[in-house]
Scaffold this active site. Structure first.
Site, PDB file in Angstrom:
ATOM      1  N   GLU A  49      -1.893  -2.376  -8.266  1.00 53.65           N
ATOM      2  CA  GLU A  49      -3.057  -2.725  -7.450  1.00 53.65           C
ATOM      3  C   GLU A  49      -3.523  -1.446  -6.764  1.00 53.65           C
ATOM      4  O   GLU A  49      -2.778  -0.470  -6.690  1.00 53.65           O
ATOM      5  CB  GLU A  49      -2.712  -3.812  -6.423  1.00 53.65           C
ATOM      6  CG  GLU A  49      -1.718  -3.404  -5.338  1.00 53.65           C
ATOM      7  CD  GLU A  49      -2.355  -2.711  -4.139  1.00 53.65           C
ATOM      8  OE1 GLU A  49      -3.505  -3.026  -3.777  1.00 53.65           O
ATOM      9  OE2 GLU A  49      -1.703  -1.819  -3.550  1.00 53.65           O
ATOM     10  N   HIS A  75      -4.800  -5.229  -1.716  1.00 50.44           N
ATOM     11  CA  HIS A  75      -5.866  -5.075  -0.719  1.00 50.44           C
ATOM     12  C   HIS A  75      -6.932  -6.140  -0.948  1.00 50.44           C
ATOM     13  O   HIS A  75      -8.059  -5.854  -1.344  1.00 50.44           O
ATOM     14  CB  HIS A  75      -6.468  -3.672  -0.798  1.00 50.44           C
ATOM     15  CG  HIS A  75      -5.498  -2.586  -0.462  1.00 50.44           C
ATOM     16  ND1 HIS A  75      -4.569  -2.116  -1.361  1.00 50.44           N
ATOM     17  CD2 HIS A  75      -5.307  -1.879   0.687  1.00 50.44           C
ATOM     18  CE1 HIS A  75      -3.853  -1.153  -0.794  1.00 50.44           C
ATOM     19  NE2 HIS A  75      -4.276  -0.994   0.450  1.00 50.44           N
ATOM     20  N   SER A 122       0.840  -1.190   0.000  1.00 52.30           N
ATOM     21  CA  SER A 122       0.000   0.000   0.000  1.00 52.30           C
ATOM     22  C   SER A 122       0.885   1.254   0.000  1.00 52.30           C
ATOM     23  O   SER A 122       1.696   1.430  -0.903  1.00 52.30           O
ATOM     24  CB  SER A 122      -0.966  -0.026   1.196  1.00 52.30           C
ATOM     25  OG  SER A 122      -2.021   0.898   1.030  1.00 52.30           O
TER      26      SER A 122
END
Length: 313
Positions: free
Chosen positions: A208, A278, A110
């Site tokens: 992502e 995620h 992330s």
């Protein structure tokens, strides 16, 4: 030249830090208990309990924890508690020579994407895009694969991601090999124009994201295209885009239409459906290691991200 960190052994100590936003204390405790259950000892960063607005401490405090963990000879891996926001603020003040001289496992995803890119490009160290303690392992009903993905840190083994983990869809057929780079799309884009701008030349680009509407993903993909990053890449690994549906009841392009717009015209191997990011499960993948993407055969073969400790002596 890329450098693999040493594999872990049972009884090793790992450091836990929060280089972005603050973790949830109860979830973090659960995540630490998981690390202990697989035979590791845990040392928490000195400043992990700090709070500075939406940041886990001041920029100085968060960098201090990174430096302390890489300096500490007892610590064999540095595991991030969570993401959130803040790593782009500290990238320019990190001592990359210190990391280069003390290579060890660095793990997270992330917002941590910015540090993966910076650390790998500045030092050559292979890092890990993987689930974190508070935001993943500390949650409810954690998928067994999410936990098992940590086991790749204990031995230098290659692995192949294929349909047995999740359904994969070939956006464009063919095979390509190269280093894996990338991670969270929003963070990849924020590296552009900085000293840590992502290098995708001849690389397999992983993307992502979470909670980004299609028009925002469209904007970011256009930015990568205009910056030449899609042209430079050898192939594309499309991870999970969690909750990236339109928020309003208005006409919108789909993610599939965006891949048709930006990835398919590249005429390079591109495969989507990976449970990387995620997602549940959240499968870890080394950043900077060599891999072969077989879009036709719908599989990704990844080289080890660690080397046996004996080989480091």
């Amino acid at each position: 030249m890329n450098q693999l960190p040493a594999a872990l052994q049972t009884g090793d100590t790992v450091g836990v830090i929060a280089p972005a936003s603050p973790p949830d204390d109860k979830k973090l405790a659960k995540g630490i208990a998981f690390l202990e259950s697989i035979g590791l000892q845990v040392k928490k960063g000195r400043n992990i309990d700090r709070r500075y607005g939406y940041l886990a401490g001041s920029d100085h405090e968060r960098v201090e924890d990174i430096h302390h963990m890489f300096q500490d000879s007892e610590v064999k891996a540095v595991i991030c508690a969570c993401g959130g926001y803040g790593t782009g603020r500290i990238a320019e003040t990190i001592d990359y020579d210190l990391i280069r001289q003390n290579p060890k496992i660095f793990w997270g995803y992330s917002d941590i994407t910015f540090l993966h890119t910076a650390i790998h490009q500045q030092t050559g160290l292979v890092t890990f895009h993987g689930p974190m303690l508070s935001s993943d392992v500390g949650g409810e009903n954690v998928h067994p694969y999410t936990k098992d993905t940590f086991l790749q840190l204990f031995a230098p083994k290659s692995f192949t991601y294929s349909h047995h983990l999740s359904p994969l869809h070939a956006l464009y057929h063919g095979t390509a090999s190269g280093e894996i780079v990338g991670g969270n799309l929003a963070l990849i884009v924020t590296t552009l124009g900085t000293p840590f701008e992502i290098d995708t030349k001849g690389k397999l680009l992983l993307i992502e994201d979470i909670d980004e509407e299609p028009y925002k993903i469209d904007r970011m993909m256009q930015h990568l295209k205009s910056a030449g990053k899609l042209d430079d890449a050898a192939g594309f690994i499309v991870g999970d885009f969690h909750q990236c549906e339109p928020k309003q009841q208005e006409p919108s392009l789909t993610l599939e239409q965006l891949w048709e717009t930006y990835l398919v015209p590249q005429k390079k191997p591109a495969l989507s459906g990976f449970r990387i990011g995620h997602s549940s499960p959240n499968v870890a993948i080394p950043i900077g290691t060599q891999a072969e993407l077989d879009a036709t055969g719908k599989k990704l073969h990844v080289s080890p991200g660690v080397v046996a400790q004996e080989a480091m002596k």
